[in-house]
Design an enzyme around this catalytic site. Structure first.
Site, PDB file in Angstrom:
ATOM      1  N   HIS A 156      31.474  40.676  42.765  1.00  0.00           N
ATOM      2  CA  HIS A 156      32.352  41.785  43.137  1.00  0.00           C
ATOM      3  C   HIS A 156      31.699  42.764  44.112  1.00  0.00           C
ATOM      4  CE1 HIS A 156      35.549  40.597  40.465  1.00  0.00           C
ATOM      5  NE2 HIS A 156      34.735  40.576  39.439  1.00  0.00           N
ATOM      6  N   ASP A 165      36.672  42.651  32.153  1.00  0.00           N
ATOM      7  CA  ASP A 165      37.364  41.364  32.006  1.00  0.00           C
ATOM      8  C   ASP A 165      37.599  41.064  30.530  1.00  0.00           C
ATOM      9  OD1 ASP A 165      38.015  40.222  34.545  1.00  0.00           O
ATOM     10  OD2 ASP A 165      35.882  40.015  34.939  1.00  0.00           O
ATOM     11  N   GLU A 206      33.713  36.713  28.909  1.00  0.00           N
ATOM     12  CA  GLU A 206      34.652  37.768  29.305  1.00  0.00           C
ATOM     13  C   GLU A 206      36.065  37.212  29.500  1.00  0.00           C
ATOM     14  OE1 GLU A 206      33.297  39.418  33.076  1.00  0.00           O
ATOM     15  OE2 GLU A 206      32.834  37.439  33.884  1.00  0.00           O
TER      16      GLU A 206
HETATM   17  C1  3PY Z   1      33.402  43.121  33.850  1.00  0.00           C
HETATM   18  O1  3PY Z   1      33.542  44.284  33.454  1.00  0.00           O
HETATM   19  O2  3PY Z   1      34.250  42.237  33.703  1.00  0.00           O
HETATM   20  C2  3PY Z   1      32.198  42.747  34.575  1.00  0.00           C
HETATM   21  O3  3PY Z   1      32.082  41.621  34.987  1.00  0.00           O
HETATM   22  C3  3PY Z   1      31.148  43.785  34.783  1.00  0.00           C
HETATM   23  O4  3PY Z   1      30.309  43.448  35.808  1.00  0.00           O
HETATM   24 MG    MG Z   2      33.812  40.449  34.902  1.00  0.00          MG
END
Ligand code: 3PY
Ligand code: MG
Length: 267
Positions: A46, A173, A147
């Site tokens: 990101h 996520d 995630e």
């Molecule tokens: C998230 O919050 O999904 C992340 O990948 C943090 O880097």
């Molecule tokens: Mg993430």
């Protein structure tokens, strides 16, 4: 081989606190490497960073003993191998959802017979030393991010993947996977329960639990809970919050209203 500070701390049962880099230049990376953090992660998922940005950033970090890590854009063996060859001492692999995906990430980090990493160390030989290949399988960190909804469901099979060092939680996520808004420092009971379950599962399998935060307050909370890989702040976030705090201190002028106020879950 030059020491991997984070691995050393983990072997001593200690936590490692890190920072996040999303600005594509070596200077913020070098500045962040002089702040006392144990590790820095060049975020190619990101962050505004591609491979030709990442290499000088790794070089800048390696002017210090801070452990250089890269979050790769995806679980793609060719990119994992390329950033390791360029001097990353570990990778954080996003969106790992099952055993096969965790095995794929681990295999890309390990030379045969343990894995399928191709031999071709490049800059890393300058950083690590001539005996790099002899020790790399033990010293290179492979952290899988849990995630996704499937990853939460298959946590047990991911955490028990041979050769996996850590599970790193992406809180926003994770929140989306739980049907919650993508908030970084998250107090939703469902989120807290899932984070606790991941921590407990990591401990049971003898691997490291990692957590991404947006504040010292939450970093402290996760350190106190037993997370041994905690992300304190980002280059972009630190710059914005420091300047905003100074702007708010001045009197006798009217600051401009920010055009794009920072929401939660940004990088
Ligand atoms: C998230 O919050 O999904 C992340 O990948 C943090 O880097
Ligand atoms: Mg993430």
């Amino acid at each position: 081989m030059r020491m991997n500070r984070v691995k050393k701390l983990w072997r001593e049962g200690k936590p490692a606190v890190g920072g996040w880099l999303s600005i594509p230049h070596c200077l913020p990376a070098e500045v962040m490497a002089h702040t006392g953090l144990d590790w820095l992660c060049v975020d190619m998922q990101h962050g505004c960073i591609d491979y030709s940005d990442a290499v000088p950033m790794l070089t800048a970090i390696s002017t210090t003993d801070v452990t250089p890590l890269v979050r790769v854009p995806w679980n793609e063996p060719s990119m994992i191998m390329k950033v390791l060859d360029a001097g990353a001492y570990g990778v954080i692999v996003p969106m790992v959802s099952n055993r096969a995906e965790a095995e794929r990430a681990v295999a890309a980090c390990r030379y045969p017979p343990k894995g399928m990493r191709s031999n071709g160390p490049n800059r890393v030989l300058l950083y690590a030393g001539a005996d790099y290949q002899k020790h790399a399988n033990d010293e290179v960190i492979c952290a899988a991010m849990v995630e996704t909804a499937e990853g939460i469901e298959k946590l047990e099979e991911i955490a028990s993947t041979p050769g996996l060092d850590a599970i790193y939680i992406g809180p926003t996520d994770l929140a989306l996977a739980l049907g919650l808004p993508p908030v970084m420092d998250n107090d939703e009971p469902k989120h807290i329960a899932t984070v606790n379950k991941i921590l407990e599962t990591c401990k049971r399998h003898g691997i490291i639990a990692g957590m991404h935060t947006a504040s010292a307050k939450y970093s402290q909370r996760y350190l106190d809970q037993g997370f041994q890989m905690v992300m304190l702040t980002t280059d972009r976030g630190a710059m914005a919050s420091h300047v905003k705090a100074d702007v708010a201190k001045l009197t006798g002028w009217t600051p401009m209203k920010p055009v794009a106020p920072q929401g939660s879950g940004g990088y």
